[in-house]
Design an enzyme around this catalytic site. Sequence first.
Site, PDB file in Angstrom:
ATOM      1  N   HIS A  98       0.863  -1.196   0.000  1.00 40.55           N
ATOM      2  CA  HIS A  98       0.000   0.000   0.000  1.00 40.55           C
ATOM      3  C   HIS A  98       0.886   1.229   0.000  1.00 40.55           C
ATOM      4  O   HIS A  98       1.947   1.239   0.639  1.00 40.55           O
ATOM      5  CB  HIS A  98      -0.904   0.003   1.243  1.00 40.55           C
ATOM      6  CG  HIS A  98      -2.064   0.943   1.109  1.00 40.55           C
ATOM      7  ND1 HIS A  98      -1.943   2.287   1.373  1.00 40.55           N
ATOM      8  CD2 HIS A  98      -3.334   0.727   0.706  1.00 40.55           C
ATOM      9  CE1 HIS A  98      -3.118   2.853   1.158  1.00 40.55           C
ATOM     10  NE2 HIS A  98      -3.984   1.951   0.748  1.00 40.55           N
TER      11      HIS A  98
ATOM     12  N   GLU B   5      -7.808  -5.073   0.319  1.00 43.00           N
ATOM     13  CA  GLU B   5      -8.425  -5.869  -0.735  1.00 43.00           C
ATOM     14  C   GLU B   5      -8.423  -7.367  -0.451  1.00 43.00           C
ATOM     15  O   GLU B   5      -9.284  -8.090  -0.930  1.00 43.00           O
ATOM     16  CB  GLU B   5      -7.726  -5.598  -2.075  1.00 43.00           C
ATOM     17  CG  GLU B   5      -7.715  -4.147  -2.504  1.00 43.00           C
ATOM     18  CD  GLU B   5      -9.072  -3.641  -2.928  1.00 43.00           C
ATOM     19  OE1 GLU B   5     -10.073  -3.971  -2.265  1.00 43.00           O
ATOM     20  OE2 GLU B   5      -9.131  -2.912  -3.926  1.00 43.00           O
TER      21      GLU B   5
HETATM   22  N1  ACO Z   1       3.649  -7.760  -4.767  1.00 39.98           N
HETATM   23  C1  ACO Z   1       4.939  -7.771  -5.115  1.00 39.98           C
HETATM   24  N2  ACO Z   1       5.710  -6.678  -5.122  1.00 39.98           N
HETATM   25  C2  ACO Z   1       5.142  -5.516  -4.740  1.00 39.98           C
HETATM   26  C3  ACO Z   1       3.803  -5.431  -4.351  1.00 39.98           C
HETATM   27  C4  ACO Z   1       3.042  -6.616  -4.364  1.00 39.98           C
HETATM   28  N3  ACO Z   1       1.770  -6.625  -4.015  1.00 39.98           N
HETATM   29  N4  ACO Z   1       3.512  -4.158  -4.028  1.00 39.98           N
HETATM   30  C5  ACO Z   1       4.627  -3.443  -4.208  1.00 39.98           C
HETATM   31  N5  ACO Z   1       5.621  -4.286  -4.641  1.00 39.98           N
HETATM   32  C6  ACO Z   1       7.006  -3.919  -4.906  1.00 39.98           C
HETATM   33  C7  ACO Z   1       7.169  -3.227  -6.255  1.00 39.98           C
HETATM   34  O1  ACO Z   1       7.414  -4.159  -7.284  1.00 39.98           O
HETATM   35  C8  ACO Z   1       8.346  -2.337  -5.990  1.00 39.98           C
HETATM   36  O2  ACO Z   1       9.505  -3.115  -6.043  1.00 39.98           O
HETATM   37  P1  ACO Z   1      10.897  -2.471  -6.537  1.00 39.98           P
HETATM   38  O3  ACO Z   1      11.246  -1.435  -5.504  1.00 39.98           O
HETATM   39  O4  ACO Z   1      11.834  -3.643  -6.567  1.00 39.98           O
HETATM   40  O5  ACO Z   1      10.642  -1.887  -7.898  1.00 39.98           O
HETATM   41  C9  ACO Z   1       8.155  -1.917  -4.531  1.00 39.98           C
HETATM   42  O6  ACO Z   1       7.398  -2.979  -3.936  1.00 39.98           O
HETATM   43  C10 ACO Z   1       7.388  -0.620  -4.353  1.00 39.98           C
HETATM   44  O7  ACO Z   1       6.263  -0.661  -5.205  1.00 39.98           O
HETATM   45  P2  ACO Z   1       5.515   0.639  -5.736  1.00 39.98           P
HETATM   46  O8  ACO Z   1       4.603   0.255  -6.847  1.00 39.98           O
HETATM   47  O9  ACO Z   1       6.487   1.732  -5.960  1.00 39.98           O
HETATM   48  O10 ACO Z   1       4.709   1.024  -4.437  1.00 39.98           O
HETATM   49  P3  ACO Z   1       3.429   1.902  -4.377  1.00 39.98           P
HETATM   50  O11 ACO Z   1       3.355   2.433  -3.024  1.00 39.98           O
HETATM   51  O12 ACO Z   1       3.378   2.863  -5.506  1.00 39.98           O
HETATM   52  O13 ACO Z   1       2.313   0.788  -4.662  1.00 39.98           O
HETATM   53  C11 ACO Z   1       0.410  -0.531  -4.695  1.00 39.98           C
HETATM   54  C12 ACO Z   1       1.197   0.547  -3.933  1.00 39.98           C
HETATM   55  C13 ACO Z   1       0.109  -0.042  -6.109  1.00 39.98           C
HETATM   56  C14 ACO Z   1      -0.910  -0.797  -3.965  1.00 39.98           C
HETATM   57  C15 ACO Z   1       1.246  -1.836  -4.764  1.00 39.98           C
HETATM   58  O14 ACO Z   1       1.594  -2.269  -3.472  1.00 39.98           O
HETATM   59  C16 ACO Z   1       0.528  -2.957  -5.522  1.00 39.98           C
HETATM   60  O15 ACO Z   1       0.578  -2.993  -6.764  1.00 39.98           O
HETATM   61  N6  ACO Z   1      -0.144  -3.893  -4.790  1.00 39.98           N
HETATM   62  C17 ACO Z   1      -0.871  -4.986  -5.442  1.00 39.98           C
HETATM   63  C18 ACO Z   1      -2.218  -4.501  -5.936  1.00 39.98           C
HETATM   64  C19 ACO Z   1      -3.203  -4.212  -4.811  1.00 39.98           C
HETATM   65  O16 ACO Z   1      -3.309  -4.973  -3.850  1.00 39.98           O
HETATM   66  N7  ACO Z   1      -3.938  -3.096  -4.958  1.00 39.98           N
HETATM   67  C20 ACO Z   1      -4.911  -2.640  -3.970  1.00 39.98           C
HETATM   68  C21 ACO Z   1      -4.359  -1.523  -3.166  1.00 39.98           C
HETATM   69  S1  ACO Z   1      -5.448  -1.037  -1.870  1.00 39.98           S
HETATM   70  C22 ACO Z   1      -6.474   0.102  -2.554  1.00 39.98           C
HETATM   71  O17 ACO Z   1      -6.137   0.864  -3.418  1.00 39.98           O
HETATM   72  C23 ACO Z   1      -7.837   0.134  -2.093  1.00 39.98           C
END
Ligand code: ACO
Length: 366
Positions: free
Chosen positions: A250, A308
Amino acid sequence: MSTFIPGLAGVVAAETKLSKPNGRQGQLTIAGYAVEELALNATFEEATYLLWHGRRPDATELGAFCAQLASQRALPAIALGVLQAAAQDKLGAMDALRMAAGTLNLAAGENLAMVLVARFPTIVAAYWRLRQGQTPVAPDPELGHAANYLYMLTGERPSEAKARGLEIYLNTVIDHGLNASTFTARTIISTDSDMVSAIVGAVGALKGPKHGGAPGPALETVFAIGKPDNAEPHLREKLERGERLMGFGHRVYKVRDPRAVVLSQAAERLFEQDGDMSLYVLAKCVEETAVRLLAEYKPGRDLQTNVEFYTALLLHGVGLDTDLFTPTFAIGRVPGWIAHCYEQQRTGRLIRPTARYVGETNRQWL
Ligand code: ACO
């Protein structure tokens, strides 16, 4: 002034009295109440009133509010026509919601905020039935918002446990700071555009899997895993392929999302009442394994369970198909979007950030 902050992470772009996520402590305050307090005690109508008025309604105000909301549930012919056309083309439920919601500003003279909240469930339920070749079920004004949604989906009055399980979910997601869909709504309304345009834009933002589109895939992962022993190899394989695990990570929460706590407890209660805990037990195992593997593959990123993951479990327990998860999120979030629109309108300020230009200059049109 010209510092570029990718994804606007940590940028404060609004002042709000609506909700405050605390990402380090894993707390969420909604209009002064901890999410656990609000979600477990309020009805959805009370929570909506609270967001729009900043205080709880008294009994008379609540009665009038519920009656007004219930009186606005029926869809106009134009919305039904759009849903029928969308059903013929078997469009996704979020696309159908976006299209039908876009017709609601034709309800001239009506209270658009009430209309939007009241009709979101009717749109989703009617579309769901149309897509399966069934006739939409007319709303029942005697039922509360959550129970009536389930009734319009199935044609049967839901059990108290299922209606309350859904209501706890809707309360839990009613508002959440300046998330992507809320920011979208505030941006649109800040141009002095209309409420329906703002809400339709928010629906579009919510649809994506990085926002509201994650619970369907999260549940599919749990089903694909099938039994606890498979959790580690299955999730490891995903991470090796560079896939994201849906329901984890998140932007704000670096500890377990407090909404996941509320929803996992609600799901546990629901499955206990149903007498079959196997899916819940499997989900707990998937969660524990996912968090452990994320720490191994993405050290230092603090990737924890988000709202989620248990949304998926609770809504499945309530009887909803995975395709209904994101539209149901929209049904819960629409009062929050509207409350943010009101706040933004009161500021009178256009939202208009800047971009750093990194393209070429001095090209010649030869
Ligand atoms: N699984 C694996 N790796 C992940 C995940 C995940 N669920 N979430 C983040 N990461 C990793 C990214 O690949 C990235 O790795 P890197 O540094 O090696 O490139 C690092 O963690 C940071 O990720 P970002 O995308 O920069 O983090 P951000 O804070 O922008 O993302 C997000 C938040 C989009 C929710 C992300 O965690 C994600 O895609 N989660 C999965 C989808 C999800 O569950 N969405 C619902 C969110 S809750 C809501 O909106 C109601």
